[in-house]
Enzyme design. Sequence first.
Site, mmCIF file in Angstrom:
data_model
loop_
_atom_site.group_PDB
_atom_site.id
_atom_site.type_symbol
_atom_site.label_atom_id
_atom_site.label_comp_id
_atom_site.label_asym_id
_atom_site.label_seq_id
_atom_site.Cartn_x
_atom_site.Cartn_y
_atom_site.Cartn_z
ATOM 1 N N LEU A 33 -11.349 -30.153 -35.259
ATOM 2 C CA LEU A 33 -11.570 -28.873 -33.939
ATOM 3 C C LEU A 33 -12.982 -29.545 -33.384
ATOM 4 C CD1 LEU A 33 -11.405 -25.264 -34.793
ATOM 5 C CD2 LEU A 33 -9.116 -27.124 -34.462
ATOM 6 N N HIS A 37 -11.256 -28.090 -28.375
ATOM 7 C CA HIS A 37 -10.453 -26.820 -28.284
ATOM 8 C C HIS A 37 -11.109 -25.568 -28.749
ATOM 9 C CE1 HIS A 37 -9.375 -30.100 -31.860
ATOM 10 N NE2 HIS A 37 -7.905 -29.745 -30.799
ATOM 11 N N VAL A 177 -12.545 -30.908 -21.409
ATOM 12 C CA VAL A 177 -14.101 -31.496 -22.314
ATOM 13 C C VAL A 177 -14.261 -32.798 -23.136
ATOM 14 C CG1 VAL A 177 -15.572 -30.376 -24.019
ATOM 15 C CG2 VAL A 177 -13.528 -29.175 -23.033
HETATM 16 P P1 AMP Z 1 -4.573 -31.313 -30.599
HETATM 17 O O1 AMP Z 1 -5.164 -30.574 -31.852
HETATM 18 O O2 AMP Z 1 -4.989 -32.239 -30.491
HETATM 19 O O3 AMP Z 1 -3.250 -30.970 -30.164
HETATM 20 O O4 AMP Z 1 -4.733 -29.868 -29.607
HETATM 21 C C1 AMP Z 1 -4.531 -28.694 -29.586
HETATM 22 C C2 AMP Z 1 -5.167 -28.459 -27.850
HETATM 23 O O5 AMP Z 1 -6.734 -28.273 -27.312
HETATM 24 C C3 AMP Z 1 -3.749 -28.901 -26.783
HETATM 25 O O6 AMP Z 1 -3.616 -28.219 -25.993
HETATM 26 C C4 AMP Z 1 -5.025 -29.558 -26.193
HETATM 27 O O7 AMP Z 1 -4.665 -30.283 -24.712
HETATM 28 C C5 AMP Z 1 -6.113 -29.043 -25.873
HETATM 29 N N1 AMP Z 1 -7.551 -30.603 -25.807
HETATM 30 C C6 AMP Z 1 -7.605 -31.815 -26.695
HETATM 31 N N2 AMP Z 1 -8.712 -32.328 -26.218
HETATM 32 C C7 AMP Z 1 -9.591 -31.679 -25.740
HETATM 33 C C8 AMP Z 1 -10.079 -31.438 -24.479
HETATM 34 N N3 AMP Z 1 -11.168 -32.830 -24.797
HETATM 35 N N4 AMP Z 1 -10.742 -31.104 -23.657
HETATM 36 C C9 AMP Z 1 -10.109 -29.729 -23.326
HETATM 37 N N5 AMP Z 1 -8.467 -29.391 -24.255
HETATM 38 C C10 AMP Z 1 -7.961 -30.370 -25.744
#
Ligand code: AMP
Length: 287
Positions: A33, A37, A177
């Site tokens: 995370l 996240h 972010v």
């Molecule tokens: P992941 O753990 O990469 O599958 O991401 C989980 C959630 O976090 C997904 O909905 C991603 O789009 C979101 N997420 C990942 N990186 C970012 C970021 N930099 N800004 C906003 N949301 C993010």
Amino acid sequence: MKIFRTVRDIQAYTKELKAQGKTIGLVPTMGALHEGHLTLMREARKQTDIVIASVFVNPTQFSPNEDYNAYPRQFDEDCQKMGTVPVDAVFHPEPAEMYPAGYCTYVNVEGDITKKLCGAQRPGHFRGVATVVTKLMNLARADKAFFGQKDAQQVVVVKRFVADLNIPTEIVMVPIVREESGLARSSRNRYLSPEEMQAALVLSRSLRAGDAAFRAGQKSVAALRALVKAEISKEPMAVIDYVDIYSFPALQPIEAVNQPALLAIAVRIGKTRLIDNVILGGDETCC
Ligand code: AMP
């Protein structure tokens, strides 16, 4: 913060919450995370009574040649971070809990929204995402589920099957972010060496250039794509997977940006594949 590892336990928990009339917000993640996240979780905190996050590296959304085994797993550190939000409960199952022997049901979003951008290069990826997100929304009995614009195509796909399958969960998209440098936060950024991290700044730089040209009046998709590609090509360590522009949220081909449009890029820096995007003509300011 409660931690659940089995389907049975999370089902009992959410059944009780619903009986009490609580609204539930779900934030699906693969762990490792970061602030991106946590921002989704804080948004869920604002909008729903109970926040459930899932930490699950979902095997069905990885192709055999991808980084499933190498994907960072650091559950204790993740729990500490989630405690600061705070999150009410974490669902952290083993793969065999989600896909036990005999498992054979998948959610397959047909149509062109899964065939372009990341879908073109990661066959089966969105089938895995749609399947696990459906399962997680059912287990959490989620009133709302929160996703990042970082994976904008994923948001479009999730909204599509939620509508098609009449799933009673509202999908909320949260802006990207970034680091101070402009680099979009990603669990995969930790694969980058310091030199690669520097090179990776070309992603947000090229999106800024595209957004600036659009704001200065350039509406031609061909011209905007060429400009962004040229900007990325200035970085010797960068290899372009795609630079594309589609209407947003429909994700349909356009020749000119006369409505909100997704400028999305995927770029390899060394062995690491990074994605980023900006919504041209959207509400948010660019990176
Ligand atoms: P992941 O753990 O990469 O599958 O991401 C989980 C959630 O976090 C997904 O909905 C991603 O789009 C979101 N997420 C990942 N990186 C970012 C970021 N930099 N800004 C906003 N949301 C993010």
